[in-house]
Design a protein around this motif. Structure first.
Motif, mmCIF file in Angstrom:
data_model
loop_
_atom_site.group_PDB
_atom_site.id
_atom_site.type_symbol
_atom_site.label_atom_id
_atom_site.label_comp_id
_atom_site.label_asym_id
_atom_site.label_seq_id
_atom_site.Cartn_x
_atom_site.Cartn_y
_atom_site.Cartn_z
ATOM 1 N N VAL A 260 41.604 47.311 45.891
ATOM 2 C CA VAL A 260 41.710 45.882 46.210
ATOM 3 C C VAL A 260 42.951 45.223 45.634
ATOM 4 N N GLY A 261 43.754 45.923 44.853
ATOM 5 C CA GLY A 261 44.923 45.303 44.242
ATOM 6 C C GLY A 261 44.662 44.911 42.795
ATOM 7 N N LEU A 262 45.748 44.565 42.090
ATOM 8 C CA LEU A 262 45.665 44.340 40.647
ATOM 9 C C LEU A 262 44.831 43.116 40.288
ATOM 10 N N LEU A 263 45.109 41.962 40.873
ATOM 11 C CA LEU A 263 44.395 40.738 40.483
ATOM 12 C C LEU A 263 42.895 40.823 40.754
ATOM 13 N N PRO A 264 42.460 41.257 41.949
ATOM 14 C CA PRO A 264 41.014 41.422 42.152
ATOM 15 C C PRO A 264 40.396 42.442 41.200
ATOM 16 N N ALA A 265 41.163 43.506 40.865
ATOM 17 C CA ALA A 265 40.635 44.497 39.923
ATOM 18 C C ALA A 265 40.441 43.881 38.546
ATOM 19 N N CYS A 266 41.400 43.055 38.120
ATOM 20 C CA CYS A 266 41.248 42.369 36.832
ATOM 21 C C CYS A 266 40.061 41.407 36.858
ATOM 22 N N ALA A 267 39.860 40.733 37.995
ATOM 23 C CA ALA A 267 38.716 39.828 38.121
ATOM 24 C C ALA A 267 37.404 40.596 38.045
ATOM 25 N N LEU A 268 37.357 41.761 38.701
ATOM 26 C CA LEU A 268 36.139 42.582 38.638
ATOM 27 C C LEU A 268 35.890 43.055 37.214
ATOM 28 N N SER A 269 36.952 43.448 36.511
ATOM 29 C CA SER A 269 36.813 43.859 35.117
ATOM 30 C C SER A 269 36.251 42.728 34.267
ATOM 31 N N THR A 270 36.765 41.511 34.482
ATOM 32 C CA THR A 270 36.299 40.356 33.706
ATOM 33 C C THR A 270 34.829 40.073 33.970
ATOM 34 N N LEU A 271 34.434 40.105 35.238
ATOM 35 C CA LEU A 271 33.036 39.810 35.588
ATOM 36 C C LEU A 271 32.094 40.896 35.064
ATOM 37 N N ALA A 272 32.507 42.158 35.180
ATOM 38 C CA ALA A 272 31.654 43.237 34.687
ATOM 39 C C ALA A 272 31.526 43.174 33.166
ATOM 40 N N PHE A 273 32.624 42.889 32.482
ATOM 41 C CA PHE A 273 32.606 42.761 31.024
ATOM 42 C C PHE A 273 31.682 41.628 30.590
ATOM 43 N N THR A 274 31.730 40.519 31.323
ATOM 44 C CA THR A 274 30.869 39.379 31.002
ATOM 45 C C THR A 274 29.410 39.708 31.275
ATOM 46 N N ALA A 275 29.160 40.442 32.358
ATOM 47 C CA ALA A 275 27.783 40.727 32.758
ATOM 48 C C ALA A 275 27.037 41.524 31.702
ATOM 49 N N ILE A 276 27.714 42.460 31.029
ATOM 50 C CA ILE A 276 26.989 43.280 30.047
ATOM 51 C C ILE A 276 26.716 42.509 28.760
ATOM 52 N N HIS A 277 27.342 41.337 28.594
ATOM 53 C CA HIS A 277 27.100 40.529 27.402
ATOM 54 C C HIS A 277 26.108 39.401 27.673
ATOM 55 N N LEU A 278 25.474 39.406 28.837
ATOM 56 C CA LEU A 278 24.454 38.410 29.144
ATOM 57 C C LEU A 278 23.157 38.796 28.438
ATOM 58 N N PRO A 279 22.210 37.860 28.208
ATOM 59 C CA PRO A 279 22.372 36.439 28.491
ATOM 60 C C PRO A 279 22.979 35.682 27.314
ATOM 61 N N PHE A 280 23.760 34.664 27.640
ATOM 62 C CA PHE A 280 24.331 33.801 26.623
ATOM 63 C C PHE A 280 24.086 32.349 27.020
ATOM 64 N N ALA A 281 24.250 31.457 26.064
ATOM 65 C CA ALA A 281 24.098 30.038 26.347
ATOM 66 C C ALA A 281 25.406 29.336 26.036
ATOM 67 N N GLY A 282 25.793 28.410 26.896
ATOM 68 C CA GLY A 282 26.927 27.526 26.630
ATOM 69 C C GLY A 282 28.221 28.263 26.372
ATOM 70 N N PRO A 283 28.812 28.074 25.188
ATOM 71 C CA PRO A 283 30.164 28.561 24.930
ATOM 72 C C PRO A 283 30.281 30.075 24.903
ATOM 73 N N GLU A 284 29.192 30.788 24.582
ATOM 74 C CA GLU A 284 29.300 32.233 24.533
ATOM 75 C C GLU A 284 29.596 32.822 25.905
ATOM 76 N N LEU A 285 28.940 32.300 26.945
ATOM 77 C CA LEU A 285 29.173 32.809 28.291
ATOM 78 C C LEU A 285 30.595 32.503 28.744
ATOM 79 N N ALA A 286 31.009 31.245 28.614
ATOM 80 C CA ALA A 286 32.365 30.877 29.014
ATOM 81 C C ALA A 286 33.403 31.582 28.147
ATOM 82 N N GLY A 287 33.115 31.715 26.862
ATOM 83 C CA GLY A 287 34.039 32.390 25.970
ATOM 84 C C GLY A 287 34.201 33.861 26.319
#
Length: 328
Positions: A260-287
């Motif tokens: 999919v290209g570099l930028l979408p790959a970085c976005a997928l990496s960010t979302l996957a990284f965030t997903a494994i740190h769920l659940p969070f409340a407030g600043p932890e999720l955004a952070g």
């Protein structure tokens, strides 16, 4: 034809999530093994008495026929000793207890204390999942199992998968640092500082809008009496970041980039990284979203796992030190 071009892309995207999924599965299995299959609970008391009384008590505790893992440790378990037990510096107790053994072990310990005639602090402490220390030779039988589960199994499996599948994609070795080395590692350090500023600033903004109980509480709670001890630093600053950066950056981004290209790959990496740190409340999720984006950007600019490790591990250590310095 377009459908044929689409299927390989979907396959590459699925393959890019292989190591993150493997990491999550391995760590979940490790936690299950340590918390469910191997109980290491402990009951403790602190006592003082004459040499003869203590010798008798030691023999009774260490040689108990039912609770065979008895402890008699002068000056032991000081980190867990309540303030009211300060005068009693000999720790006694039973370890490696299952949940149903806790109450009988405590009653047995109380009876042995009374029979010996020593003076005991009445406070007892239960330390759940009190795993053995790798630095204690008497506990090496257990600690080696713990180390194998915690270190060798996840790390070895991920590295084998990385090298095995990575050969087909000509991925670089994990320790490669592209020249110029100082610039590459400097970008990693800049990522750590940027993450610290961004996350702490975001937490401050959320603190203005949400009460304290909604912002995660004490982030260093549960790390023991010394959150900056060397084992903790190695865990949060080296080991955990290495596993996550290997899976979510050094593997996921270059594989997904081919689909999919570099930028979408970085976005997928960010979302996957965030997903494994769920659940969070407030600043932890955004952070976590911010951190994932920063670490992905470090990889995009450097193509270096060590740079990402400096960014991720540096952020963890700096944030830990900051919270230790400011709590209380």
């Amino acid at each position: 034809m377009p459908r044929l071009r689409l299927l390989p892309r979907i396959g590459l995207l699925a393959l890019s999530l292989l190591l993150p999924a493997l990491l999550v599965g391995l760590m979940a299995a490790w936690v299950l093994a340590l918390t469910t299959l191997s109980h290491h609970d402990r009951t403790l008391a602190w006592v003082q008495g004459t040499p003869a009384q203590l010798a008798s008590l030691r023999e009774a505790v260490v040689g108990h026929p039912v609770f065979t893992n008895g402890d008699f440790a002068p000056g032991g378990f000081a980190d867990h000793r309540p303030a009211e037990c300060g005068a009693q510096d000999v720790a006694i107790g039973f370890s490696r207890l299952r949940e149903f053994e806790l109450a009988p072990a405590r009653a047995t310990l109380d009876e042995l204390v009374r029979a010996s005639g020593v003076y005991a602090c009445e406070s007892h402490v239960f330390i759940f999942n009190d795993l053995p220390s790798p630095l204690d030779p008497t506990a090496w039988d257990d600690s080696l199992v713990t180390l194998l589960l915690a270190l060798v199994l996840p790390t070895g499996t991920l590295l084998i998968a990385y090298w095995g599948f990575g050969t087909a994609f000509a991925l670089p070795a994990p320790w490669r640092v592209p020249a110029p080395v100082l610039r590459t590692l400097g970008l990693g350090l800049a990522g750590a500082l940027a993450g610290l500023v961004a996350v702490e600033g975001l937490g401050w903004l959320f603190h203005l809008a949400w009460p304290e109980e909604m912002t995660g509480g004490d982030p260093v709670a549960g790390l023991g009496a010394d959150p900056l001890a060397l084992p903790v630093i190695l865990l949060v600053g080296v080991y955990a970041p290495f596993l996550e950066e290997l899976a979510f950056r050094a593997w996921l981004i270059p594989v997904a980039e081919r689909a999919v290209g570099l930028l979408p790959a970085c976005a997928l990496s960010t979302l996957a990284f965030t997903a494994i740190h769920l659940p969070f409340a407030g600043p932890e999720l955004a952070g976590t979203l911010l951190l994932g984006a920063i670490f992905a950007a470090v990889y995009a600019f450097t193509r270096s796992l060590p740079a990402c490790l400096v960014a991720h591990g540096g952020y963890n250590v700096l944030a830990l030190a900051l919270h230790v310095a400011t709590r209380g």
